[in-house]
Design a protein around this motif. Structure first.
Motif, PDB file in Angstrom:
ATOM      1  N   MET A   1     -14.940  34.485 -38.120  1.00 36.48           N
ATOM      2  CA  MET A   1     -15.724  35.681 -37.870  1.00 36.48           C
ATOM      3  C   MET A   1     -17.071  35.290 -37.245  1.00 36.48           C
ATOM      4  O   MET A   1     -17.732  34.382 -37.695  1.00 36.48           O
ATOM      5  CB  MET A   1     -15.955  36.415 -39.195  1.00 36.48           C
ATOM      6  N   ASN A   2     -17.440  35.986 -36.193  1.00 37.17           N
ATOM      7  CA  ASN A   2     -18.707  35.711 -35.515  1.00 37.17           C
ATOM      8  C   ASN A   2     -19.804  36.538 -36.172  1.00 37.17           C
ATOM      9  O   ASN A   2     -19.936  37.720 -35.918  1.00 37.17           O
ATOM     10  CB  ASN A   2     -18.579  36.044 -34.027  1.00 37.17           C
ATOM     11  N   LYS A   3     -20.579  35.908 -37.040  1.00 37.00           N
ATOM     12  CA  LYS A   3     -21.655  36.604 -37.743  1.00 37.00           C
ATOM     13  C   LYS A   3     -22.834  36.787 -36.811  1.00 37.00           C
ATOM     14  O   LYS A   3     -23.038  36.009 -35.890  1.00 37.00           O
ATOM     15  CB  LYS A   3     -22.079  35.805 -38.966  1.00 37.00           C
ATOM     16  N   ILE A   4     -23.606  37.832 -37.069  1.00 34.83           N
ATOM     17  CA  ILE A   4     -24.798  38.090 -36.268  1.00 34.83           C
ATOM     18  C   ILE A   4     -26.006  38.199 -37.176  1.00 34.83           C
ATOM     19  O   ILE A   4     -25.878  38.372 -38.389  1.00 34.83           O
ATOM     20  CB  ILE A   4     -24.674  39.370 -35.420  1.00 34.83           C
ATOM     21  N   THR A  94     -26.286  30.294 -28.315  1.00 36.75           N
ATOM     22  CA  THR A  94     -26.442  31.570 -29.012  1.00 36.75           C
ATOM     23  C   THR A  94     -27.246  32.505 -28.111  1.00 36.75           C
ATOM     24  O   THR A  94     -27.848  32.082 -27.116  1.00 36.75           O
ATOM     25  CB  THR A  94     -27.118  31.410 -30.393  1.00 36.75           C
ATOM     26  N   HIS A  95     -27.216  33.785 -28.449  1.00 36.37           N
ATOM     27  CA  HIS A  95     -27.752  34.808 -27.554  1.00 36.37           C
ATOM     28  C   HIS A  95     -28.561  35.812 -28.358  1.00 36.37           C
ATOM     29  O   HIS A  95     -28.163  36.216 -29.448  1.00 36.37           O
ATOM     30  CB  HIS A  95     -26.567  35.498 -26.874  1.00 36.37           C
ATOM     31  N   VAL A  96     -29.706  36.205 -27.821  1.00 37.16           N
ATOM     32  CA  VAL A  96     -30.587  37.165 -28.479  1.00 37.16           C
ATOM     33  C   VAL A  96     -30.749  38.393 -27.582  1.00 37.16           C
ATOM     34  O   VAL A  96     -30.981  38.255 -26.377  1.00 37.16           O
ATOM     35  CB  VAL A  96     -31.976  36.539 -28.758  1.00 37.16           C
ATOM     36  N   CYS A  97     -30.588  39.572 -28.182  1.00 35.07           N
ATOM     37  CA  CYS A  97     -30.869  40.841 -27.503  1.00 35.07           C
ATOM     38  C   CYS A  97     -31.941  41.559 -28.311  1.00 35.07           C
ATOM     39  O   CYS A  97     -31.828  41.671 -29.537  1.00 35.07           O
ATOM     40  CB  CYS A  97     -29.635  41.726 -27.413  1.00 35.07           C
ATOM     41  N   ILE A 113     -30.949  41.352 -32.179  1.00 33.93           N
ATOM     42  CA  ILE A 113     -29.595  40.921 -32.554  1.00 33.93           C
ATOM     43  C   ILE A 113     -29.400  39.523 -31.995  1.00 33.93           C
ATOM     44  O   ILE A 113     -29.527  39.299 -30.786  1.00 33.93           O
ATOM     45  CB  ILE A 113     -28.528  41.888 -32.013  1.00 33.93           C
ATOM     46  N   HIS A 114     -29.140  38.579 -32.887  1.00 37.54           N
ATOM     47  CA  HIS A 114     -28.926  37.181 -32.503  1.00 37.54           C
ATOM     48  C   HIS A 114     -27.468  36.863 -32.796  1.00 37.54           C
ATOM     49  O   HIS A 114     -27.048  36.862 -33.954  1.00 37.54           O
ATOM     50  CB  HIS A 114     -29.875  36.280 -33.302  1.00 37.54           C
ATOM     51  N   SER A 115     -26.693  36.606 -31.760  1.00 36.05           N
ATOM     52  CA  SER A 115     -25.251  36.402 -31.908  1.00 36.05           C
ATOM     53  C   SER A 115     -24.824  35.059 -31.323  1.00 36.05           C
ATOM     54  O   SER A 115     -25.647  34.310 -30.791  1.00 36.05           O
ATOM     55  CB  SER A 115     -24.495  37.542 -31.203  1.00 36.05           C
ATOM     56  N   GLY A 116     -23.533  34.775 -31.430  1.00 30.11           N
ATOM     57  CA  GLY A 116     -22.979  33.546 -30.876  1.00 30.11           C
ATOM     58  C   GLY A 116     -22.846  32.421 -31.874  1.00 30.11           C
ATOM     59  O   GLY A 116     -22.668  31.266 -31.499  1.00 30.11           O
ATOM     60  N   TRP A 117     -22.922  32.760 -33.161  1.00 32.47           N
ATOM     61  CA  TRP A 117     -22.837  31.738 -34.209  1.00 32.47           C
ATOM     62  C   TRP A 117     -21.404  31.279 -34.366  1.00 32.47           C
ATOM     63  O   TRP A 117     -20.487  32.070 -34.471  1.00 32.47           O
ATOM     64  CB  TRP A 117     -23.381  32.307 -35.529  1.00 32.47           C
ATOM     65  N   TRP A 123     -23.425  25.507 -38.882  1.00 35.21           N
ATOM     66  CA  TRP A 123     -23.731  26.755 -38.184  1.00 35.21           C
ATOM     67  C   TRP A 123     -24.205  27.835 -39.153  1.00 35.21           C
ATOM     68  O   TRP A 123     -25.128  28.585 -38.846  1.00 35.21           O
ATOM     69  CB  TRP A 123     -22.513  27.236 -37.389  1.00 35.21           C
ATOM     70  N   GLU A 124     -23.581  27.893 -40.305  1.00 36.77           N
ATOM     71  CA  GLU A 124     -23.991  28.913 -41.287  1.00 36.77           C
ATOM     72  C   GLU A 124     -25.389  28.613 -41.820  1.00 36.77           C
ATOM     73  O   GLU A 124     -26.203  29.522 -42.019  1.00 36.77           O
ATOM     74  CB  GLU A 124     -22.980  28.995 -42.436  1.00 36.77           C
ATOM     75  N   THR A 125     -25.701  27.348 -42.035  1.00 41.27           N
ATOM     76  CA  THR A 125     -27.053  26.964 -42.460  1.00 41.27           C
ATOM     77  C   THR A 125     -28.069  27.365 -41.397  1.00 41.27           C
ATOM     78  O   THR A 125     -29.120  27.923 -41.707  1.00 41.27           O
ATOM     79  CB  THR A 125     -27.121  25.442 -42.722  1.00 41.27           C
ATOM     80  N   ALA A 126     -27.744  27.092 -40.141  1.00 45.60           N
ATOM     81  CA  ALA A 126     -28.641  27.460 -39.037  1.00 45.60           C
ATOM     82  C   ALA A 126     -28.795  28.976 -38.945  1.00 45.60           C
ATOM     83  O   ALA A 126     -29.910  29.478 -38.759  1.00 45.60           O
ATOM     84  CB  ALA A 126     -28.110  26.897 -37.725  1.00 45.60           C
ATOM     85  N   ARG A 127     -27.713  29.714 -39.082  1.00 45.40           N
ATOM     86  CA  ARG A 127     -27.770  31.171 -39.003  1.00 45.40           C
ATOM     87  C   ARG A 127     -28.680  31.739 -40.084  1.00 45.40           C
ATOM     88  O   ARG A 127     -29.540  32.574 -39.815  1.00 45.40           O
ATOM     89  CB  ARG A 127     -26.373  31.789 -39.098  1.00 45.40           C
TER      90      ARG A 127
END
Length: 149
Positions: A1-4, A94-97, A113-117, A123-127
């Motif tokens: 799942m791509n979390k945002i 990753t991408h920010v809108c 909204i920061h996506s692309g995780w 990655w989860e730690t970074a998110r």
């Protein structure tokens, strides 16, 4: 799942000024980074620098992917030093809108909204780190704008 990551803040300013806080080098460097090199056009630079080591601790190479003045700003994003090994070489990055909406004459709402995780513990730690970071930075931005007014 791509979390945002989704963060929002109400600011005591119009959308034009809020947008400028994300797109003008001299303004963004008052709350988000030490230096900035932003070209507010599609495919323009969105490079932020947190210290004098511009090659490592930065978003160097990141580009604006969508822009509509006072309404929308989207850009690529790189990780901070502790996450750079996997975030900064990911394709895509990753991408920010950031969306700006006027609430009334003297306030607006900013949604980020920061996506692309990607998947995985790193990655989860970074998110989670960036979710906390964006929320804290929005508090700094809110205080900065309130002191201006």
């Amino acid at each position: 799942m791509n979390k945002i990551i989704h963060c929002k803040v109400k600011l005591k300013c119009d959308t034009k000024y809020a947008f400028e806080m994300f797109t003008k080098n001299e303004l963004i460097s008052t709350w988000l980074c030490k230096y900035a090199d932003i070209e507010p056009v599609i495919n323009g630079k969105y490079e932020l620098f947190w210290d004098d080591n511009k090659e490592i601790n930065s978003t160097i190479g990141c580009k604006i992917t969508a822009i509509e003045p006072s309404r929308l700003l989207c850009f690529e994003w790189k990780g901070s030093l502790e996450f750079s090994e996997f975030m900064n070489y990911s394709d895509p990055l990753t991408h920010v809108c950031v969306l700006f909406s006027q609430e009334n004459n003297d306030s607006c709402e900013v949604n980020l909204i920061h996506s692309g995780w990607k998947e995985g513990e790193n990655w989860e730690t970074a998110r989670k780190w960036f979710e906390n970071c964006w929320n804290n930075l929005f508090n700094v931005l809110q205080e900065k704008i309130e002191k201006k007014g």
